[in-house]
Design a protein around this motif. Structure first.
Motif, short mmCIF file in Angstrom:
data_model
loop_
_atom_site.label_atom_id
_atom_site.label_comp_id
_atom_site.label_asym_id
_atom_site.label_seq_id
_atom_site.Cartn_x
_atom_site.Cartn_y
_atom_site.Cartn_z
N ASN A 154 0.85 -1.19 0.00
CA ASN A 154 0.00 0.00 0.00
C ASN A 154 0.88 1.23 0.00
O ASN A 154 1.22 1.74 -1.05
CB ASN A 154 -0.92 0.01 1.22
N LYS A 155 1.28 1.67 1.17
CA LYS A 155 2.14 2.84 1.24
C LYS A 155 2.83 2.91 2.60
O LYS A 155 2.34 2.34 3.59
CB LYS A 155 1.34 4.11 0.99
N GLY A 156 3.96 3.61 2.60
CA GLY A 156 4.63 3.87 3.86
C GLY A 156 4.36 5.31 4.26
O GLY A 156 4.01 6.10 3.42
N SER A 157 4.49 5.65 5.49
CA SER A 157 4.88 4.76 6.57
C SER A 157 3.67 4.00 7.12
O SER A 157 3.83 3.19 8.05
CB SER A 157 5.55 5.55 7.69
N THR A 158 2.51 4.25 6.54
CA THR A 158 1.28 3.64 7.05
C THR A 158 1.43 2.13 7.29
O THR A 158 1.04 1.62 8.33
CB THR A 158 0.14 3.91 6.04
N ASP A 159 2.02 1.43 6.32
CA ASP A 159 2.11 -0.02 6.44
C ASP A 159 3.07 -0.46 7.55
O ASP A 159 3.06 -1.62 7.96
CB ASP A 159 2.54 -0.64 5.10
N GLN A 160 3.92 0.48 7.99
CA GLN A 160 4.82 0.15 9.10
C GLN A 160 4.01 -0.18 10.34
O GLN A 160 4.48 -0.84 11.25
CB GLN A 160 5.72 1.35 9.38
#
Ligand SMILES: O=P(O)(O)OC[C@H]1O[C@H](O)[C@H](O)[C@@H](O)[C@@H]1O
Length: 648
Positions: A449-455
């Protein structure tokens, strides 16, 4: 029953696992290596185990080899023929951890495209010089195949088609002047049409505003994913023409889009996109939208646009009904590589900004793609950005897709890139047979999906869990437009955090032997988006050549479509049987067995149950007895009997 050889494969795997655990000396490591290598060989040759299981087991064994190599610090004796002869062995060594050596590798292998401001860092993929050397003949063959493709060879042999998406951004490359003119004329008519719509020259007939304010795009797969990605990446903040998508046959989803348009349906330009012009989901979306137009007292034909192949069902419908415009989709452009055709260009050109009253600059998108294509024509692997990606994919996944590709753009506007790439990569590379007819079950799984969200979601597993992936970070250097930055703590901006998160995750993954590629662009602009699309289109084409498959067909998709058609045909038979029984006096509720019997499809009883359960949930069948939770007990009839249907 498990066959003898599949039993052998799994018992070998268990044994290799035990050996791996016991390994403490170099001698033991050598024994373990030999054993694991031979397990991999047997797995590759074993026709009795399913390919996902095979990939999984091979992946586990490759990881063990890599771990053995790291713990023992010895040169690996890795099987030269752990796969069929087509696959170049990936001799995994422990990843380089010395920071100076890594810096040298970073600088040595850094790819830069000056004009595009695009960088590719492959230093965190552990390929060796020997591997690069061994791959060289395969790359030269792939480059030759790509040259032939660009010259108009039938690069999609199964469908007997040319593959011409590269001509879309450089029409001079087209194999003949007819095609060149087709491309140029289409581009010109797209630009003119977009100007006429944005400038209000072409108006919706019944809108009080007197101009189009919304776009509703109806299409699926390659006829939706590119336009969705580009809209998310590049649409202005408050566009006078905002785009929405219907990309499924989910009635609730369609209702939601139409409801959100509300009275603005009267000023909505509906773009129906389908290369084949006969995809059921798209047809259904069109029929639903046309119904909404009728109910609102609007004339759909004055607001409808078609993008499709000449003379397709959609094209003929649009022509006969006199829609506002029709744009061609070319036979030699595949759905998943159609973003630079009318499919992607028209919706983009229409998404205008309030300030400039201009749509997304599609000529810049084309320029970015063209520059990238040019760079990808060099036959020196190290200088060819797409080849570099293909090299990394091959190394990381053993050339057989044992590792997934996790795509992590650290930029909200690139959220849909991984979704777009999912189709481009998986529909192109996920093939059962190679070009010589051997069963190979190739593929490369893409998600992200996208960072940093997926972190804060699944990076935990990537860092510490099952080692079945490599990552691709997409980095955007410019945080926000100039003049808007501020320090939310001394010396640090919000964008610095995003940067820090990307670098931190890259390092944390690498320190635990998780490989990654980083693609860097300066900004998300039409030019860089065009370049990214072109980069991955070519990487997929090259990789497909490396593994000897046809990237341009999708025979597997047909199986699902055919099966769906069979389910709907069965549903019609079920309805006819129920109708007949429901027209009796008194009504005759039927059990599932009776329905299956009367449909002459006793073997389809499970599907008949599912059909009934779906119809009952939608009030189209009534349950006389029992409940759907206990299939054997139910008796079904229809609320209404249609005598005409019985004699039809
Ligand atoms: O554009 P269409 O003909 O409607 O096709 C839409 C999609 O249909 C199928 O699922 C194909 O596998 C996709 O590659 C294609 O993009």
């Amino acid at each position: 029953m498990a066959s003898v050889s599949s039993f052998c494969s799994s018992s070998s795997t268990i044994k290799s696992e035990k050996l791996f655990k016991k390994t403490t000396t170099k001698a033991a490591a050598a024994t373990a290596t030999t054993f694991i290598s031979s397990s991999i060989r047997s797995l590759r040759k074993d026709p009795t185990i399913s390919s996902p299981l095979r990939s999984n087991l091979i992946g586990q064994n490759l990881n063990r080899l890599q771990d053995l190599s790291r713990t023992q610090s010895v040169a690996r004796e890795v099987p030269a023929d752990f796969s069929n002869n087509e696959v170049v062995p990936v001799e995994k060594k422990g990843l380089e951890k010395d920071s100076y050596a890594l810096w040298r590798r970073y600088v040595d292998w850094m790819y830069q495209h000056k004009e595009l401001g695009l960088f590719i860092d492959v230093s965190r993929i552990g390929f060796t010089d020997e591997f690069v050397e061994e791959m060289e003949p395969k790359f030269q063959a792939a480059f030759r195949a790509m040259q032939a493709l660009e010259k108009g060879a039938i690069a999609n042999p199964d469908e007997g088609r040319m593959v011409g998406h590269y001509w879309l951004r450089n029409p001079l490359l087209s194999p003949n002047s007819f095609l060149r003119l087709q491309i140029e004329n289409t581009l010109e008519s797209i630009c003119k049409f977009a100007d006429d719509i944005i400038g209000g020259k072409i108006k919706p007939p019944s809108s009080p505003v007197g101009r189009f304010t919304q776009i509703l795009s109806v299409g699926i797969g390659g006829s939706a994913l590119g336009p969705q990605f580009v809209a998310e990446a590049l649409a202005p903040d408050n566009p006078p023409l905002k785009i929405r998508f219907i990309d499924n046959t989910d009635p609730a989803g369609i209702d939601h889009q139409i409801a959100q348009l509300g009275p603005e349906l009267a000023s909505t330009l509906v773009i129906v996109i389908s290369k084949s012009g006969g995809t059921p989901e798209t047809r259904n979306g069109l029929l639903e939208v046309q119904k909404a137009f009728r109910e609102a007292g609007l004339d759909f034909s004055k607001q409808g646009v078609a993008i499709t192949q000449e003379n397709s069902l959609l094209d003929n419908t649009a022509r006969i009904e006199g829609w506002v415009a029709r744009f061609p989709m070319f036979d030699w452009v595949g759905g998943r590589t159609s973003e630079m055709s009318a499919v992607g260009l028209l919706p983009a050109a229409l998404q205008a900004s309030t300030l400039s009253h201009q749509g997304i600059d599609i000529k810049e998108m084309l320029a970015g793609a063209s520059l990238m294509d040019e760079a990808n024509r060099t036959t020196v692997v190290k200088n060819n950005p797409a080849a570099l990606l293909a090299l990394c994919w091959y190394w990381a996944s053993g050339g057989v897709g044992t590792k997934d590709m996790v795509v992590l753009p650290y930029k909200d506007s690139l959220l849909l890139f991984s979704r777009y790439l999912q189709q481009l990569v998986m529909e192109s590379l996920g093939k059962e047979f190679d070009l010589d007819g051997n069963r190979v079950n190739q593929g490369l799984t893409v998600y992200g999906n996208k960072g940093s969200t997926d972190q804060h979601a699944y990076i935990q597993q990537l860092r510490e869990g099952v080692h079945n992936f490599f990552a691709t970070f997409i980095e955007v250097l410019r945080d926000r437009p100039p003049g808007h930055d501020w320090e939310l703590e001394p010396g640090v901006t919000c964008g610095d955090y995003l940067f820090g998160m990307l670098q931190g995750t890259r390092s944390a993954l690498y320190s635990n032997d998780r490989e990654s590629i980083t693609v860097t662009v300066q900004e998300v602009t039409p030019r860089s988006v065009g370049a990214l699309i072109a980069l991955y289109e070519r990487a997929v084409g090259i990789y497909a050549s490396l593994v000897n498959i046809n990237a341009y067909h999708q025979p597997g998709v047909e199986a699902g479509k055919k099966a769906a058609g069979e389910v709907l045909a069965l549903q019609k038979r079920v309805l006819a049987v129920l109708n007949e029984a429901s027209c009796k006096e008194p009504v005759e509720p039927l059990t599932l067995d009776e329905i299956a019997d009367r449909c002459h499809a006793p073997e389809q009883i499970e599907m008949i149950y599912k059909i009934i359960a779906h119809m009952a949930a939608n009030d189209r069948a009534l349950i006389a007895d029992g409940s759907c939770g206990s299939p054997r007990s139910i008796k079904v009839f229809l609320g209404e009997c249609n005598v005409d249907d019985i004699f039809a």
